[in-house]
Motif scaffolding. Sequence first.
Motif, short mmCIF file in Angstrom:
data_model
loop_
_atom_site.label_atom_id
_atom_site.label_comp_id
_atom_site.label_asym_id
_atom_site.label_seq_id
_atom_site.Cartn_x
_atom_site.Cartn_y
_atom_site.Cartn_z
N LEU A 99 0.90 -1.21 0.00
CA LEU A 99 0.02 -0.11 0.10
C LEU A 99 0.89 1.57 -0.04
N MET A 100 2.04 1.20 0.59
CA MET A 100 2.76 2.30 0.66
C MET A 100 3.95 2.42 -0.30
N GLY A 101 3.75 1.57 -1.30
CA GLY A 101 4.66 1.74 -2.50
C GLY A 101 5.80 1.09 -2.12
N GLY A 102 6.01 0.17 -1.56
CA GLY A 102 7.28 -0.61 -1.28
C GLY A 102 8.42 0.08 -0.34
N MET A 103 7.70 1.14 0.45
CA MET A 103 8.50 1.61 1.66
C MET A 103 9.12 0.55 2.46
N ASP A 104 10.25 0.68 2.96
CA ASP A 104 10.88 0.00 4.05
C ASP A 104 10.32 -0.06 5.44
N ILE A 105 9.18 -0.61 5.35
CA ILE A 105 8.35 -0.77 6.73
C ILE A 105 8.10 -2.22 7.00
N SER A 106 8.06 -2.32 8.45
CA SER A 106 7.76 -3.69 8.84
C SER A 106 7.49 -3.59 10.19
N MET A 107 6.47 -4.57 10.52
CA MET A 107 6.05 -4.77 12.02
C MET A 107 6.99 -5.58 12.99
N ASN A 108 8.09 -5.80 12.42
CA ASN A 108 9.29 -6.42 13.23
C ASN A 108 9.92 -5.58 13.90
N VAL A 109 9.65 -4.20 13.99
CA VAL A 109 10.34 -3.24 14.61
C VAL A 109 9.87 -3.14 16.04
N TYR A 110 8.55 -3.88 16.14
CA TYR A 110 8.11 -3.66 17.63
C TYR A 110 8.35 -4.86 18.20
N GLY A 111 8.19 -4.80 19.65
CA GLY A 111 8.65 -6.05 20.67
C GLY A 111 7.37 -6.56 21.15
#
Length: 390
Positions: free
Chosen positions: A258-270
């Motif tokens: 949805l964000m155009g392939g931006m480097d986003i991930s839910m793995n950054v949360y603990g």
Amino acid sequence: MGRGIWPVMKKELVRFFKDRRLCLTTIVLPGLMIYAIYSFMGDALGSQFTVSEDYQYQVETLYLPESIRSISEGLPFEIREIDAASASKSLEAVQEQQLDLFIEFPTDFDTQVEAYEVTSGQAAPNVQIYYNSASTESSQAFAQINEILNGYENSIANKFDINQGGGIYDLADARDLSSMTFASLMPMLILIFLFSGCMAVAPESIAGEKERGTIATILVTPIRRSELALGKIFSLSIISLLGGLSSTIGVLLSMPKLMGGMDISMNVYGIGDYAMLGLIVLSTVLLLITMISIISTFAKSIKEAQTFVMPLMIIVMVIGVTGMFGDAQQSTLLYFIPLYNSVQCMTAIFSFQMDLTHVLVTVVSNLMYAGMLIFVLTRMFHSERIIFNK
């Protein structure tokens, strides 16, 4: 045959326009809802991507030349000159969003520019501007400096370059981009998904029972009205939670595309972040389901219950949009406001600004409000006038 059209039309139109609630939900509320939500979203997006007029940009430079010093005067920039030994700290400050820009000029920039021949085929002096796209202030500062330098470059026949050579100048990492994206969108979406799940099951369970007449059978069984209220609330909460969870997972999985392939991930949360988010979501579902259950108990039918719930839906959507207004609120008193506190807590969690005190206040207050509403629902089940619409 055509003579029967007008009487039918007249009958339906009269029925519609005499029903004030139907007119309200069909004609008035949709326009009001779109106006309110889009207006709030416009304000939210505006505040998210604009910088205050009196904001003083924090910029550090290495080897600042006199030519650039003179053309940058008058801008809202606090420019600090540093030595080469402090460059690594400046880069780290930009990455941590504690500094808006770090600009590194070549040594003897003015001399190199004056001596450079465009037709020589050699690499031009390169100005390196480091910024963080996850910060609105940093992005705006980069845009202003880049515009000034481009203007100066054109005025001297393109005798230097900006951010050439394949270096990494945007210092925003996956954690920054993920927090910016999720904090601005997910609180609103989660609240709307939870409300949609509650709205899908509560009117059917309570107003539907009244409409079919089966609630009378339940009430004559040897069961306390409080047990009936709690049983419905807990079961509906589980169903609503599962529905909201399914929608949320779908959005999270589709977010990178949805964000155009931006480097986003839910793995950054603990695990701790997800645990706190789970507590917020659970307490919010209990509160929403009790609100809609009380409204449904007043209604005579499912359709009427859905009509009564419409104003609450508008309020929920507007509250959800408030999560797009920058960082979470710091005042503890604001976390006693139902639903608004949930949005602010989710914003804080997604932006790595979680305060355990605020989470505790939110969860406890939501459970207290839900408990009070369950008591009200129990009293309503004791009222034959409400249950049997006398």
